[in-house]
Design an enzyme around this catalytic site. Structure first.
Site, PDB file in Angstrom:
ATOM      1  N   SER A  33       0.809  -1.213   0.000  1.00 27.66           N
ATOM      2  CA  SER A  33       0.000   0.000   0.000  1.00 27.66           C
ATOM      3  C   SER A  33       0.841   1.260   0.000  1.00 27.66           C
ATOM      4  O   SER A  33       0.327   2.336  -0.293  1.00 27.66           O
ATOM      5  CB  SER A  33      -0.924   0.007   1.221  1.00 27.66           C
ATOM      6  OG  SER A  33      -0.163  -0.043   2.417  1.00 27.66           O
ATOM      7  N   HIS A  47      -2.398  -2.824  -6.168  1.00 29.08           N
ATOM      8  CA  HIS A  47      -2.828  -2.441  -4.826  1.00 29.08           C
ATOM      9  C   HIS A  47      -4.339  -2.546  -4.718  1.00 29.08           C
ATOM     10  O   HIS A  47      -5.074  -1.672  -5.174  1.00 29.08           O
ATOM     11  CB  HIS A  47      -2.359  -1.014  -4.504  1.00 29.08           C
ATOM     12  CG  HIS A  47      -2.763  -0.557  -3.143  1.00 29.08           C
ATOM     13  ND1 HIS A  47      -3.017   0.760  -2.846  1.00 29.08           N
ATOM     14  CD2 HIS A  47      -2.981  -1.250  -1.988  1.00 29.08           C
ATOM     15  CE1 HIS A  47      -3.370   0.856  -1.572  1.00 29.08           C
ATOM     16  NE2 HIS A  47      -3.351  -0.335  -1.040  1.00 29.08           N
ATOM     17  N   GLU A  51      -5.143  -0.043  -7.756  1.00 31.44           N
ATOM     18  CA  GLU A  51      -4.069   0.786  -8.298  1.00 31.44           C
ATOM     19  C   GLU A  51      -3.037  -0.123  -8.972  1.00 31.44           C
ATOM     20  O   GLU A  51      -2.512  -1.043  -8.347  1.00 31.44           O
ATOM     21  CB  GLU A  51      -3.407   1.603  -7.197  1.00 31.44           C
ATOM     22  CG  GLU A  51      -4.283   2.716  -6.659  1.00 31.44           C
ATOM     23  CD  GLU A  51      -3.623   3.506  -5.553  1.00 31.44           C
ATOM     24  OE1 GLU A  51      -3.660   4.748  -5.607  1.00 31.44           O
ATOM     25  OE2 GLU A  51      -3.067   2.880  -4.620  1.00 31.44           O
ATOM     26  N   ASN A  96      -3.569   6.310  -0.922  1.00 29.49           N
ATOM     27  CA  ASN A  96      -3.004   6.416   0.422  1.00 29.49           C
ATOM     28  C   ASN A  96      -2.372   7.781   0.683  1.00 29.49           C
ATOM     29  O   ASN A  96      -2.331   8.231   1.826  1.00 29.49           O
ATOM     30  CB  ASN A  96      -1.990   5.306   0.669  1.00 29.49           C
ATOM     31  CG  ASN A  96      -2.614   4.122   1.380  1.00 29.49           C
ATOM     32  OD1 ASN A  96      -3.444   4.292   2.271  1.00 29.49           O
ATOM     33  ND2 ASN A  96      -2.241   2.925   0.988  1.00 29.49           N
TER      34      ASN A  96
END
Length: 285
Positions: free
Chosen positions: A120, A141, A153, A191
């Site tokens: 992540s 991700h 992602e 994130n």
């Protein structure tokens, strides 16, 4: 190479099990790897329990549940992954562990297999650094819960082959997810944005402007499905904190991304959320 080729997932924890469940539900044969039978057994029981809840709600038939479970083959030997066309790693967020694992995997899978890390926040470029063919490793991700969250992602490391990344995005899309190509930057897109969602919530509570329940309720009222503290308890306070530290260090300690001390204290106390029965809130069972 798009379709329902054999896949491997490394790690039978929350994310690995969720990814394996998603792939099996999409029709893929999945090798689920972990270090021991006990870890695999717990992982498979979690998958069965999640599917069982869908059966109870009438969203899945018992026959479909068993078909999905039958597509997942638990293994403890990396040599069993030889036929996998896609290998997705979802182990602990430690760069040394990921690099060592991929070095072993590269020796045991086909030369054309695509390798992916579900990190992540760690550098995909760093994960691939010691591989003989770093161009075939990228980031995939997924978000928790992986069987439900549509976004993935697709992260291009510095040496990831663009064609590999585009093929991976096409493959993920064909299985029903919503892929987005992103560059290998600290926290990627989601994130990085989410750091402030969490860190400002801590600061608001720390300044006495509101309590945690109020913050979560207000943000749900604004349209979010979960508030920041509820979300941290779901994904794991430790996982969220590790992402915060990684982004902070990745941007050379830019004050914008500084983690909050209260989050570190929760991690140090072992109050990690739903998985430990206590985090920002207490959970019974």
């Amino acid at each position: 190479m798009v379709g329902k080729q054999p896949c491997a997932v490394l790690g039978a924890g929350t994310m690995g099990g969720g990814i394996a469940q998603f792939l099996a539900a999409a029709g893929c044969e999945v090798f689920l790897y972990d270090l021991g039978e006990e870890l695999l057994s717990r992982g498979m029981e979690s998958i069965r329990a999640r599917l069982g809840r869908r059966v109870e709600k009438g969203k899945l038939t018992p026959e479909a549940q068993e078909e999905i479970l039958a597509r997942i083959r638990p293994v403890t030997d990396l040599r069993d992954l030889a036929s996998a066309c896609w290998v997705i790693e979802a182990v602990v967020e430690r760069l040394d562990v990921k690099k060592e694992l991929f070095a072993k995997v590269e020796e045991r899978v086909d030369a054309e297999a695509v390798l992916a890390t579900n990190t992540s926040s760690l550098s995909v470029t760093s994960v691939a650094a010691n591989l003989r063919r770093p161009e075939r490793l990228l980031g995939l991700h997924f978000f928790n819960p992986a069987p439900v969250m549509p976004l993935v992602e697709v992260v291009l490391g510095a040496r990831t082959d663009l064609q590999v990344a585009e093929t991976a995005a096409e493959w993920i899309c064909s299985l029903g997810k919503d892929p987005v190509l992103v560059k290998d930057t600290p926290g990627f897109l989601v994130n990085r944005v989410a750091r402030h969602f969490h860190s400002e919530a801590y600061r608001i509570v720390g300044e006495g402007l509101a309590d945690k329940e109020q913050v979560d309720r207000i943000l749900r009222g604004a349209g979010y499905k979960m508030g920041p503290f509820e979300l941290q308890d779901l994904i794991g306070v430790d996982i969220n904190y590790a992402a915060s530290v990684s982004v902070y260090e990745g941007f050379f300690h830019d004050p914008r991304f500084r983690p909050h001390p209260d989050q570190r204290l929760l991690v140090e106390s072992g109050d990690l959320g739903r998985k430990t029965g206590r985090g920002h809130y207490a959970y019974d069972g």
